[in-house]
Design an enzyme around this catalytic site. Sequence first.
Site, PDB file in Angstrom:
ATOM      1  N   CYS A 156     -10.171  -4.455  -6.933  1.00 51.24           N
ATOM      2  CA  CYS A 156      -9.797  -3.219  -6.559  1.00 51.24           C
ATOM      3  C   CYS A 156     -10.666  -1.982  -7.579  1.00 51.24           C
ATOM      4  O   CYS A 156     -10.553  -0.935  -7.241  1.00 51.24           O
ATOM      5  CB  CYS A 156      -8.416  -2.492  -6.166  1.00 51.24           C
ATOM      6  SG  CYS A 156      -7.781  -3.654  -4.799  1.00 51.24           S
TER       7      CYS A 156
ATOM      8  N   ASN B 260      -3.184   0.888   0.831  1.00 46.71           N
ATOM      9  CA  ASN B 260      -4.169   0.436   0.039  1.00 46.71           C
ATOM     10  C   ASN B 260      -5.366   0.034   0.504  1.00 46.71           C
ATOM     11  O   ASN B 260      -5.539  -1.040   1.336  1.00 46.71           O
ATOM     12  CB  ASN B 260      -3.359  -0.587  -0.665  1.00 46.71           C
ATOM     13  CG  ASN B 260      -4.218  -1.207  -2.056  1.00 46.71           C
ATOM     14  OD1 ASN B 260      -5.551  -1.100  -2.040  1.00 46.71           O
ATOM     15  ND2 ASN B 260      -3.760  -2.107  -2.725  1.00 46.71           N
TER      16      ASN B 260
ATOM     17  N   HIS C  14      -6.328   4.660  -8.214  1.00 48.72           N
ATOM     18  CA  HIS C  14      -6.316   3.391  -7.270  1.00 48.72           C
ATOM     19  C   HIS C  14      -4.917   3.476  -6.346  1.00 48.72           C
ATOM     20  O   HIS C  14      -3.815   3.645  -7.314  1.00 48.72           O
ATOM     21  CB  HIS C  14      -6.369   2.047  -7.507  1.00 48.72           C
ATOM     22  CG  HIS C  14      -6.397   0.831  -6.369  1.00 48.72           C
ATOM     23  ND1 HIS C  14      -6.778   1.166  -5.487  1.00 48.72           N
ATOM     24  CD2 HIS C  14      -5.489  -0.159  -6.581  1.00 48.72           C
ATOM     25  CE1 HIS C  14      -6.617   0.094  -4.721  1.00 48.72           C
ATOM     26  NE2 HIS C  14      -5.869  -0.747  -5.208  1.00 48.72           N
TER      27      HIS C  14
HETATM   28  N1  ACO Z   1      10.187  -5.194   4.358  1.00 54.80           N
HETATM   29  C1  ACO Z   1      11.229  -5.503   4.066  1.00 54.80           C
HETATM   30  N2  ACO Z   1      11.762  -6.449   3.117  1.00 54.80           N
HETATM   31  C2  ACO Z   1      10.669  -6.901   2.470  1.00 54.80           C
HETATM   32  C3  ACO Z   1       9.188  -6.462   2.532  1.00 54.80           C
HETATM   33  C4  ACO Z   1       9.085  -5.562   3.589  1.00 54.80           C
HETATM   34  N3  ACO Z   1       7.847  -5.316   3.898  1.00 54.80           N
HETATM   35  N4  ACO Z   1       8.435  -7.190   1.651  1.00 54.80           N
HETATM   36  C5  ACO Z   1       9.297  -7.776   0.894  1.00 54.80           C
HETATM   37  N5  ACO Z   1      10.506  -7.403   1.178  1.00 54.80           N
HETATM   38  C6  ACO Z   1      11.750  -8.144   0.535  1.00 54.80           C
HETATM   39  C7  ACO Z   1      11.647  -9.602  -0.175  1.00 54.80           C
HETATM   40  O1  ACO Z   1      11.475 -10.522   0.658  1.00 54.80           O
HETATM   41  C8  ACO Z   1      12.736  -9.582  -1.140  1.00 54.80           C
HETATM   42  O2  ACO Z   1      13.951  -9.889  -0.407  1.00 54.80           O
HETATM   43  P1  ACO Z   1      14.780 -10.948  -0.895  1.00 54.80           P
HETATM   44  O3  ACO Z   1      15.305  -9.982  -2.049  1.00 54.80           O
HETATM   45  O4  ACO Z   1      15.864 -11.234   0.152  1.00 54.80           O
HETATM   46  O5  ACO Z   1      13.893 -12.209  -1.543  1.00 54.80           O
HETATM   47  C9  ACO Z   1      12.954  -8.063  -1.542  1.00 54.80           C
HETATM   48  O6  ACO Z   1      12.211  -7.179  -0.373  1.00 54.80           O
HETATM   49  C10 ACO Z   1      12.441  -7.341  -2.596  1.00 54.80           C
HETATM   50  O7  ACO Z   1      11.094  -8.083  -2.745  1.00 54.80           O
HETATM   51  P2  ACO Z   1      10.318  -7.762  -4.147  1.00 54.80           P
HETATM   52  O8  ACO Z   1       8.997  -8.178  -3.946  1.00 54.80           O
HETATM   53  O9  ACO Z   1      11.138  -7.763  -5.213  1.00 54.80           O
HETATM   54  O10 ACO Z   1      10.008  -5.903  -3.779  1.00 54.80           O
HETATM   55  P3  ACO Z   1       9.501  -5.026  -4.987  1.00 54.80           P
HETATM   56  O11 ACO Z   1      10.529  -3.898  -5.126  1.00 54.80           O
HETATM   57  O12 ACO Z   1       9.050  -5.763  -6.181  1.00 54.80           O
HETATM   58  O13 ACO Z   1       8.161  -4.377  -3.959  1.00 54.80           O
HETATM   59  C11 ACO Z   1       5.978  -4.454  -3.852  1.00 54.80           C
HETATM   60  C12 ACO Z   1       7.263  -5.186  -3.639  1.00 54.80           C
HETATM   61  C13 ACO Z   1       5.747  -3.213  -3.097  1.00 54.80           C
HETATM   62  C14 ACO Z   1       4.843  -5.616  -3.287  1.00 54.80           C
HETATM   63  C15 ACO Z   1       5.586  -3.956  -5.234  1.00 54.80           C
HETATM   64  O14 ACO Z   1       6.025  -5.515  -5.938  1.00 54.80           O
HETATM   65  C16 ACO Z   1       4.230  -3.622  -5.557  1.00 54.80           C
HETATM   66  O15 ACO Z   1       3.794  -2.750  -5.019  1.00 54.80           O
HETATM   67  N6  ACO Z   1       3.496  -4.640  -6.437  1.00 54.80           N
HETATM   68  C17 ACO Z   1       2.141  -4.199  -6.723  1.00 54.80           C
HETATM   69  C18 ACO Z   1       1.233  -4.564  -5.580  1.00 54.80           C
HETATM   70  C19 ACO Z   1      -0.230  -4.040  -5.850  1.00 54.80           C
HETATM   71  O16 ACO Z   1      -0.350  -3.188  -6.708  1.00 54.80           O
HETATM   72  N7  ACO Z   1      -0.943  -4.828  -4.974  1.00 54.80           N
HETATM   73  C20 ACO Z   1      -2.468  -4.665  -4.987  1.00 54.80           C
HETATM   74  C21 ACO Z   1      -3.120  -4.661  -6.030  1.00 54.80           C
HETATM   75  S1  ACO Z   1      -4.757  -4.887  -5.925  1.00 54.80           S
HETATM   76  C22 ACO Z   1      -5.399  -4.328  -4.863  1.00 54.80           C
HETATM   77  O17 ACO Z   1      -5.042  -3.310  -4.585  1.00 54.80           O
HETATM   78  C23 ACO Z   1      -5.976  -5.419  -3.726  1.00 54.80           C
END
Ligand code: ACO
Length: 335
Positions: free
Chosen positions: A122, A292, A262
């Site tokens: 990205c 994103n 970003h």
């Molecule tokens: N809806 C409901 N629940 C969900 C969802 C959803 N869409 N997605 C995940 N969950 C659940 C998971 O299964 C997990 O459940 P569990 O506790 O029963 O196992 C729970 O929610 C918590 O999941 P986490 O992954 O711990 O959630 P977190 O608070 O870390 O948020 C997220 C996840 C939003 C993906 C975060 O980690 C994030 O934004 N990370 C960075 C991602 C990023 O920047 N990506 C792109 C970078 S590069 C590019 O841009 C191409």
Amino acid sequence: MARRKTSAPLIPFKVTGTGSFLPSKTLTNDDLAQFLDTSDEWIRTRTGIRLRHVLGKEEIPAQMGIEAAKRALSRAGKTSAEVDLLLVATNVPEEPIPGTAPHIAAGLSLRKAPFADLTAGCAGFVYALALAGAWLQVGLARTALVVGTEALSRFVDWEDRATCVLFGDGAGAVVLERKSGESGILGVALRGDPTKLHLLRIEAGGVRLPASCATVQAKKHFLQMEGKGLFRAAVGMMAEATRAAAAQAGIPLAAIDWVIPHQANLRIIEALVKRLRIPAEKVVVNIDRVANTSTASIPIALDELVQEGKVEAGQILALTAFGAGACYGTVILRW
Ligand code: ACO
């Protein structure tokens, strides 16, 4: 690099046009909750996203980049015949061979300009911007077109709620013209941390793991992400690059008028600006409406800011990104 004492830019050029394009089809969080075990509340509070634009089945991805480029060229008062460099930042090419840039070049009827894709996660757009600026500076071109375009909707697993809710499709473009003066890149810090390359990948479809029935059945052509690892790394990477670029520019962070980060997650953006002590009103956020869009996220946000009439000549902009690779970086521009 040492702090510079002059007001002359490190890489002089003028951004004379910006443009962007979003597909007309939209998906709200409630739309996703119709077929996924998710909710508007989960997505909004974890990411800040309310809506994303996605290409329709019949739409051609390159058309997004072509439209964004046409808008940028028209605002710059340039024809495509005047473009003498096209760089396209993208992660998922139109086709593995020949990529995306030739398709955009064809759509713009470019004849003599060199064109190429640049893949740096990205962060691809900030990499491409710096490279295009340097290309102008050494005299290889007078007018460069830099496009960020991405259609990750075609590469996410729509049954995987942890990834598909995060992304949207779109494109953004800028026209750069070689010009001496005070505008251009004041500081640039492009980086990568290959120890983190496992955090975001599409495993199959390349030469390491060519497409086969087995790779399709194992869903290895879809984007896989270790969200928590990326989240933890993102803030530190963008903060470090922004400080380094500002130091090279010889400016304090307080001199930055606009930060365009970003748009990966609102919580990442908020943590970044808190760490850099930059006031929220200087930070451009549109993730709620576009999600994103990867390499397109910065040029789309920049174009919106410019079209709203908010960017004035002489203002200082910091564009900062991170992504797959893990490539990251910041470009500090004087407008
Ligand atoms: N809806 C409901 N629940 C969900 C969802 C959803 N869409 N997605 C995940 N969950 C659940 C998971 O299964 C997990 O459940 P569990 O506790 O029963 O196992 C729970 O929610 C918590 O999941 P986490 O992954 O711990 O959630 P977190 O608070 O870390 O948020 C997220 C996840 C939003 C993906 C975060 O980690 C994030 O934004 N990370 C960075 C991602 C990023 O920047 N990506 C792109 C970078 S590069 C590019 O841009 C191409």
